[in-house]
Design a protein around this motif. Structure first.
Motif, mmCIF file in Angstrom:
data_model
loop_
_atom_site.group_PDB
_atom_site.id
_atom_site.type_symbol
_atom_site.label_atom_id
_atom_site.label_comp_id
_atom_site.label_asym_id
_atom_site.label_seq_id
_atom_site.Cartn_x
_atom_site.Cartn_y
_atom_site.Cartn_z
ATOM 1 N N ASP A 52 0.654 -0.796 -0.350
ATOM 2 C CA ASP A 52 -0.006 0.036 0.274
ATOM 3 C C ASP A 52 0.632 1.481 0.205
ATOM 4 O O ASP A 52 2.557 0.946 -0.025
ATOM 5 N N TYR A 53 0.104 2.796 -0.417
ATOM 6 C CA TYR A 53 0.741 3.827 0.083
ATOM 7 C C TYR A 53 1.850 3.691 1.152
ATOM 8 O O TYR A 53 3.171 4.081 0.722
ATOM 9 N N ASN A 54 1.754 3.985 2.456
ATOM 10 C CA ASN A 54 2.098 3.687 3.645
ATOM 11 C C ASN A 54 3.444 2.622 3.291
ATOM 12 O O ASN A 54 4.405 2.916 3.696
ATOM 13 N N GLY A 55 2.890 1.568 2.869
ATOM 14 C CA GLY A 55 3.962 0.640 3.077
ATOM 15 C C GLY A 55 5.226 0.471 1.813
ATOM 16 O O GLY A 55 6.184 -0.580 2.124
ATOM 17 N N ALA A 56 4.764 0.805 0.675
ATOM 18 C CA ALA A 56 6.180 1.215 -0.547
ATOM 19 C C ALA A 56 6.302 1.988 -1.256
ATOM 20 O O ALA A 56 7.270 2.272 -1.640
ATOM 21 N N ALA A 57 6.239 3.796 -0.497
ATOM 22 C CA ALA A 57 6.098 4.915 -1.662
ATOM 23 C C ALA A 57 7.650 5.037 -1.265
ATOM 24 O O ALA A 57 7.735 4.983 -1.999
ATOM 25 N N LEU A 58 8.265 5.053 -0.248
ATOM 26 C CA LEU A 58 9.650 5.287 0.061
ATOM 27 C C LEU A 58 10.814 4.333 -0.694
ATOM 28 O O LEU A 58 11.764 4.822 -1.507
ATOM 29 N N MET A 59 10.474 2.777 -1.184
ATOM 30 C CA MET A 59 10.934 2.441 -1.423
ATOM 31 C C MET A 59 11.340 2.733 -3.521
ATOM 32 O O MET A 59 11.640 2.393 -4.080
ATOM 33 N N ALA A 60 9.382 3.374 -3.854
ATOM 34 C CA ALA A 60 9.726 3.264 -4.802
ATOM 35 C C ALA A 60 10.531 4.458 -5.594
ATOM 36 O O ALA A 60 10.651 4.540 -6.571
ATOM 37 N N VAL A 61 9.636 4.925 -4.594
ATOM 38 C CA VAL A 61 11.018 6.517 -4.747
ATOM 39 C C VAL A 61 12.521 6.174 -4.703
ATOM 40 O O VAL A 61 13.066 6.503 -5.116
ATOM 41 N N ALA A 62 12.552 6.097 -3.901
ATOM 42 C CA ALA A 62 14.028 5.226 -3.876
ATOM 43 C C ALA A 62 14.539 4.234 -5.254
ATOM 44 O O ALA A 62 15.712 4.778 -5.872
ATOM 45 N N ASP A 63 13.542 3.708 -5.504
ATOM 46 C CA ASP A 63 14.568 2.894 -7.031
ATOM 47 C C ASP A 63 14.711 3.867 -8.016
ATOM 48 O O ASP A 63 16.038 3.969 -8.917
ATOM 49 N N GLN A 64 13.462 4.977 -7.889
ATOM 50 C CA GLN A 64 13.263 5.501 -9.546
ATOM 51 C C GLN A 64 14.400 6.837 -9.330
ATOM 52 O O GLN A 64 15.081 7.054 -10.217
ATOM 53 N N GLU A 65 14.705 7.507 -7.885
ATOM 54 C CA GLU A 65 15.798 8.806 -7.889
ATOM 55 C C GLU A 65 17.433 8.002 -7.806
ATOM 56 O O GLU A 65 18.061 8.926 -7.613
ATOM 57 N N GLY A 66 16.851 6.669 -7.223
ATOM 58 C CA GLY A 66 18.710 6.340 -7.595
ATOM 59 C C GLY A 66 18.998 6.237 -6.485
ATOM 60 O O GLY A 66 20.364 6.214 -6.157
ATOM 61 N N TYR A 67 18.488 6.415 -5.029
ATOM 62 C CA TYR A 67 18.972 6.463 -3.933
ATOM 63 C C TYR A 67 19.530 5.390 -3.086
ATOM 64 O O TYR A 67 20.951 5.649 -2.780
ATOM 65 N N TRP A 68 19.245 4.328 -3.348
ATOM 66 C CA TRP A 68 20.375 3.179 -3.210
ATOM 67 C C TRP A 68 21.392 3.096 -3.296
ATOM 68 O O TRP A 68 22.239 2.438 -2.889
ATOM 69 N N ALA A 69 21.300 3.065 -5.045
ATOM 70 C CA ALA A 69 23.064 3.249 -5.519
ATOM 71 C C ALA A 69 24.228 4.106 -4.969
ATOM 72 O O ALA A 69 25.254 3.835 -4.560
ATOM 73 N N ALA A 70 23.465 5.292 -4.436
ATOM 74 C CA ALA A 70 24.137 6.131 -3.589
ATOM 75 C C ALA A 70 24.213 5.751 -2.567
ATOM 76 O O ALA A 70 25.711 6.143 -2.195
ATOM 77 N N ALA A 71 23.142 4.480 -1.989
ATOM 78 C CA ALA A 71 24.532 4.637 -0.634
ATOM 79 C C ALA A 71 24.666 2.964 -1.051
ATOM 80 O O ALA A 71 25.396 2.762 0.100
ATOM 81 N N GLY A 72 25.740 2.819 -2.132
ATOM 82 C CA GLY A 72 25.854 1.479 -1.276
ATOM 83 C C GLY A 72 25.551 0.630 -1.283
ATOM 84 O O GLY A 72 25.588 -0.377 -1.367
#
Length: 340
Positions: A52-72
């Motif tokens: 749902d929105y609460n449970g998945a929004a930050l994952m969706a954003v992190a994928d789109q904006e490349g935050y995971w890769a930036a954090a290694g």
């Protein structure tokens, strides 16, 4: 710390164990190499979410904006239907960190998990009833479905206490959330303790369903935060992973706060749902900037929220004593983690 989990809760936590055991443990690291470059090592992190929105929004954003890769980090996502099952999976080593709603926070308070970050404050929970039922008392003697140990279960307890009723006044049945939706839509149950977006699904079968209680009915005394949690002691053992995850969460959280429309679209795409469904879910979440969450953490407000919930959990006999929130929420870890 004394821990006492009731037989009811133990049974609930055991549900889904067979399914969880089928998840294979993943390697801790993966390697990516660009043309002409030496191999670059990234850490794989297994992240549990609720669809749902609460449970998945930050994952969706992190994928789109490349935050995971930036954090290694390189995420692997695992879906869960509720917080207790997600926390149970932490003990299998098949997932590193999971999202839970406020109703499952009795488990961190019981020493079953530690909080890494606050996500948002929710107003998604409801006590619902079939058309024609006007009060909770009208459900006395009737079938009410409750997903044990969740935020819906928590709201049900609050509503009972407010009206001077007990669970013995109803035919209470423990059910998994998706099963509740199907049972409600087919009139097999008279009421339920559930949350959005599942209630939207229930409305497709019963568009005139009645909402008897909501989180807002208790907002003067309780706050209902959703959080990301890991196994107890995990941050101390793997501080880099914890700090990296929190850094991703902070960056994604600020993007979500400032870009609600695009976050709704990204989450809908992530979950393969409609934008309008996400928009409705987003409307029941209170968001904070990461700076605000840092202040709420460092000044003790989050601890106040957790203590208030623990008092309710103690009344519900989910815990036997109130624990210092510092034992399961390291606010300094959250405050000191930089955004990516």
């Amino acid at each position: 710390m004394s821990i006492n989990v009731s037989r009811r809760n133990v049974l609930q936590l055991s549900m889904g164990a067979a399914a969880i055991s089928l998840l294979s443990a993943c390697g801790a690291k993966s390697e990516d190499a660009g043309p002409g470059d030496a191999a670059k090592e990234t850490i794989e992190i297994k992240v549990g979410y609720i669809a749902d929105y609460n449970g998945a929004a930050l994952m969706a954003v992190a994928d789109q904006e490349g935050y995971w890769a930036a954090a290694g980090l390189k995420p692997k996502y695992l879906p869960f239907t509720n917080g207790p099952l997600a926390i149970q999976a932490l003990g299998t080593n098949n997932v590193d960190v999971v999202y839970i709603g406020s109703g499952a926070l009795w488990l961190p308070a019981s020493g079953k998990a530690e909080i890494w970050a606050v996500n948002s404050v929710s107003n998604a929970d409801r006590i619902i009833a079939q058309p024609g039922i006007k009060t909770l008392a009208d459900l006395k003697g009737k079938k009410v479905a409750v997903p044990t140990g969740t935020s819906g279960d928590q709201l049900f307890s609050l509503a009972l206490a407010k009206e001077g009723l007990s669970r013995d006044d109803f035919e209470v049945t423990a059910m998994e959330p998706p099963a509740i939706v199907a049972a409600f839509a087919s009139n097999q149950i008279d009421g339920a303790a559930l949350w959005y977006p599942l209630i939207d699904s229930a409305k497709k079968g019963q568009p005139d369903l009645v909402e008897l209680y909501t989180n807002e009915d208790f907002i003067d005394t309780l706050t209902f935060p959703s959080t990301f949690v890991a196994a107890p002691g995990r941050a101390a053992k793997d501080k880099d992973l914890a700090t990296g995850f929190i850094s991703v969460v902070k960056s994604a959280n600020d993007y979500r706060h400032d870009n609600q429309d695009s976050t709704i679209a990204l989450t809908a795409k992530f979950l393969k749902l409609k934008d309008e469904d996400m928009a409705a879910q987003a409307s029941v979440a209170k968001l904070f900037t990461s700076k605000e969450l840092e202040t709420l953490s460092s000044e003790g407000t989050v601890e106040t929220w957790l203590n208030g919930l623990q008092e309710q959990f103690k009344k519900d006999e989910k815990i036997t004593e109130i624990t210092d929130p510092k034992k399961f929420y390291n606010s300094e870890l959250f405050v000191n983690a930089p955004a990516v």
